[in-house]
Design a protein around this motif. Structure first.
Motif, PDB file in Angstrom:
ATOM      1  N   GLY A 202     -20.673 -41.909 -41.641  1.00 50.31           N
ATOM      2  CA  GLY A 202     -21.173 -42.890 -42.598  1.00 50.31           C
ATOM      3  C   GLY A 202     -21.562 -44.194 -41.933  1.00 50.31           C
ATOM      4  O   GLY A 202     -22.511 -44.866 -42.347  1.00 50.31           O
ATOM      5  N   ALA A 203     -20.847 -44.580 -40.895  1.00 50.44           N
ATOM      6  CA  ALA A 203     -21.136 -45.796 -40.131  1.00 50.44           C
ATOM      7  C   ALA A 203     -20.536 -45.622 -38.747  1.00 50.44           C
ATOM      8  O   ALA A 203     -19.593 -44.858 -38.553  1.00 50.44           O
ATOM      9  N   VAL A 204     -21.101 -46.326 -37.781  1.00 52.66           N
ATOM     10  CA  VAL A 204     -20.598 -46.313 -36.410  1.00 52.66           C
ATOM     11  C   VAL A 204     -20.373 -47.758 -35.988  1.00 52.66           C
ATOM     12  O   VAL A 204     -21.237 -48.616 -36.181  1.00 52.66           O
ATOM     13  N   TYR A 205     -19.220 -48.019 -35.415  1.00 53.93           N
ATOM     14  CA  TYR A 205     -18.886 -49.377 -34.987  1.00 53.93           C
ATOM     15  C   TYR A 205     -18.664 -49.404 -33.483  1.00 53.93           C
ATOM     16  O   TYR A 205     -18.109 -48.479 -32.905  1.00 53.93           O
ATOM     17  N   GLU A 206     -19.115 -50.501 -32.863  1.00 54.16           N
ATOM     18  CA  GLU A 206     -18.913 -50.641 -31.424  1.00 54.16           C
ATOM     19  C   GLU A 206     -17.769 -51.610 -31.165  1.00 54.16           C
ATOM     20  O   GLU A 206     -17.519 -52.553 -31.927  1.00 54.16           O
ATOM     21  N   PHE A 207     -17.087 -51.344 -30.075  1.00 53.31           N
ATOM     22  CA  PHE A 207     -15.885 -52.099 -29.770  1.00 53.31           C
ATOM     23  C   PHE A 207     -15.769 -52.210 -28.258  1.00 53.31           C
ATOM     24  O   PHE A 207     -15.661 -51.190 -27.572  1.00 53.31           O
ATOM     25  N   PRO A 208     -15.805 -53.419 -27.696  1.00 47.79           N
ATOM     26  CA  PRO A 208     -15.680 -53.545 -26.246  1.00 47.79           C
ATOM     27  C   PRO A 208     -14.259 -53.213 -25.793  1.00 47.79           C
ATOM     28  O   PRO A 208     -13.295 -53.798 -26.283  1.00 47.79           O
ATOM     29  N   MET A 209     -14.119 -52.250 -24.924  1.00 50.77           N
ATOM     30  CA  MET A 209     -12.794 -51.828 -24.472  1.00 50.77           C
ATOM     31  C   MET A 209     -12.210 -52.922 -23.573  1.00 50.77           C
ATOM     32  O   MET A 209     -12.705 -53.165 -22.473  1.00 50.77           O
ATOM     33  N   SER A 210     -11.158 -53.565 -24.060  1.00 47.25           N
ATOM     34  CA  SER A 210     -10.617 -54.743 -23.395  1.00 47.25           C
ATOM     35  C   SER A 210      -9.100 -54.694 -23.369  1.00 47.25           C
ATOM     36  O   SER A 210      -8.465 -53.975 -24.139  1.00 47.25           O
ATOM     37  N   ASP A 211      -8.531 -55.478 -22.474  1.00 48.64           N
ATOM     38  CA  ASP A 211      -7.087 -55.673 -22.447  1.00 48.64           C
ATOM     39  C   ASP A 211      -6.808 -57.077 -21.931  1.00 48.64           C
ATOM     40  O   ASP A 211      -7.705 -57.915 -21.855  1.00 48.64           O
ATOM     41  N   ARG A 212      -5.578 -57.352 -21.599  1.00 45.32           N
ATOM     42  CA  ARG A 212      -5.213 -58.600 -20.933  1.00 45.32           C
ATOM     43  C   ARG A 212      -4.302 -58.270 -19.761  1.00 45.32           C
ATOM     44  O   ARG A 212      -3.622 -57.242 -19.756  1.00 45.32           O
TER      45      ARG A 212
END
Length: 414
Positions: free
Chosen positions: A279-289
């Motif tokens: 239904g929808a696709v979301y992008e997410f930058p793979m990050s940590d600290r």
């Protein structure tokens, strides 16, 4: 004893339940106006399901989750080269569950309200600041939209469970700056489609340059026999600077993503159709600290993603927050005073989670994808000729030890 918990996510709500079991009064504060079942799928590994079982939640979780039977690795041509049973299928005392993150959060919220009272979670209360006083901890809250001060609360301790952009962590580490972007972007979606493999499998396909993770997150089939499948596409970003101008969770170009995976049509899974069917696709930058040297300052400590945000590799993010919650409650019950209890919690959990953060930066168990890609970029006839089974087994077993769910150690716990 009263604990102020900042953040009503999985870590914060599980902490509220664990502290309540320990006889500690709890007040949870959450920035958003209303907690809603957002997000996509997550995995709950056996070590975290043990904690949730002790909180008497396993039956409810099982009713809405898929009990994962196996984890299977494939190359970009859809050729299988690693398969292992998971959870109870592998001899653990507890299952591994795949579940909708938002649905799981709502289950925890319902349990908190039932056990601690309807007012145990106050939404639309954004932490502005906190200070330690002779009486304990004083926290000040505002309406995040208007900036209006909503009031203060005083407790004996404060636990920052407010995620990778933690306000609590920011006050403790004013110079830390932004999260570390990995160079990989995750594209997430859920699709109703026919089950693949045995209907309870989790799959990893490709390499860290271009990967696809997929697993079912609902046990129910619709009238067409379709199942809700959670999937995550991982693509290496060609220009890491592009990520600085993006939101953290914005809609992605679905057609572009379909084209990227156009060749990934296997006899057991049609990846382009799966992406197109979302239904929808979301992008997410793979990050940590970077791991911190300490979480605890007097009567204040950090937990979950506020303490140790990690790459979502090895299905471990939510599980580690759940483990934190149990240890924190145990330490508060057994230590002579609160600062000592929080120090004890930190000593038990900070080194363990730092290992997981660093292990995930080294690709965790998914490094076997890259090794197979390097050794057999054009596919293979016999996977074990290019990548011996014992070598893969060593990598997979080592990660279980690092992440705290090697079977022998875990099964000795209660």
């Amino acid at each position: 004893m009263k604990a102020i918990i900042i953040g009503g996510g999985i870590g914060g709500l599980t902490t509220a339940l664990c502290l309540n079991e320990a006889g500690i009064d709890v007040q949870v504060y959450e920035s958003v106006q209303e907690l809603r079942p957002l997000g996509v799928g997550i995995n709950l590994l056996p070590h975290s399901v043990r904690v949730l079982t002790n909180l008497r939640l396993e039956e409810k979780i099982a009713s809405m989750a898929v009990e994962t039977s196996d984890l299977v690795y494939f190359n970009k041509f859809g050729q299988k080269f690693w398969q292992e049973p998971r959870g109870r299928h592998a001899g653990y005392q507890w299952p591994q569950f795949s579940i909708h993150r938002g649905g799981f959060q709502m289950l925890l919220l319902e349990a908190v309200k039932e056990r601690l009272g309807e007012d145990a979670v106050r939404t639309n209360h954004h932490l502005e600041s906190f200070e330690e006083t002779p009486e304990g901890i004083r926290a000040t809250f505002v309406d995040r939209e208007t900036g209006q001060v909503l009031g203060t609360d005083v407790g004996d301790l404060l636990v920052g469970c407010d995620g990778i952009h933690s306000v609590v962590r920011k006050q403790l580490y004013t110079q830390e700056g932004s999260p570390c972007f990995s160079g990989n972007v995750l594209y997430r979606g859920t699709t109703r489609m026919p089950p693949f493999l045995n209907g309870t499998s989790m799959v990893m396909v490709g390499s860290m340059k271009q990967k696809m993770v997929a697993y079912p997150i609902s046990p129910d089939l619709d009238a067409n026999g379709h199942q809700l499948i959670n999937w995550v596409a991982n693509l290496k970003e060609p220009d890491t600077q592009l990520m600085t101008v993006r939101d953290w969770n914005r809609p992605a170009d679905q057609d572009w993503l379909v084209q990227k995976y156009q060749q990934w049509t296997f006899d057991w899974l049609d990846v382009p159709a799966m992406i197109a069917g979302a239904g929808a696709v979301y992008e997410f930058p793979m990050s940590d600290r970077d791991p911190l040297g300490r979480w605890t300052f007097g009567r204040t400590t950090l937990l979950g993603d506020a303490a140790h945000p990690m790459y979502p590799i090895g299905s471990n993010g939510a599980s580690q927050a759940i483990l934190d919650a149990e240890v924190l409650a145990d330490c508060l019950q057994s230590a002579p005073d609160i600062p000592a209890a929080l120090q004890n919690y930190e000593q038990k959990r900070l080194p363990a989670t730092s290992q997981v953060v660093q292990g995930n930066r080294q690709k965790g168990p998914d490094q076997i994808l890259d090794i197979m890609e390097e050794r057999a970029p054009n596919g293979f006839t016999d996977p074990y000729e290019v990548f011996p089974y014992a070598e893969m087994d060593t990598i997979m077993s080592r990660y279980k030890v690092i992440a705290g769910f090697d079977k022998e150690s875990l099964n000795q716990k209660h």
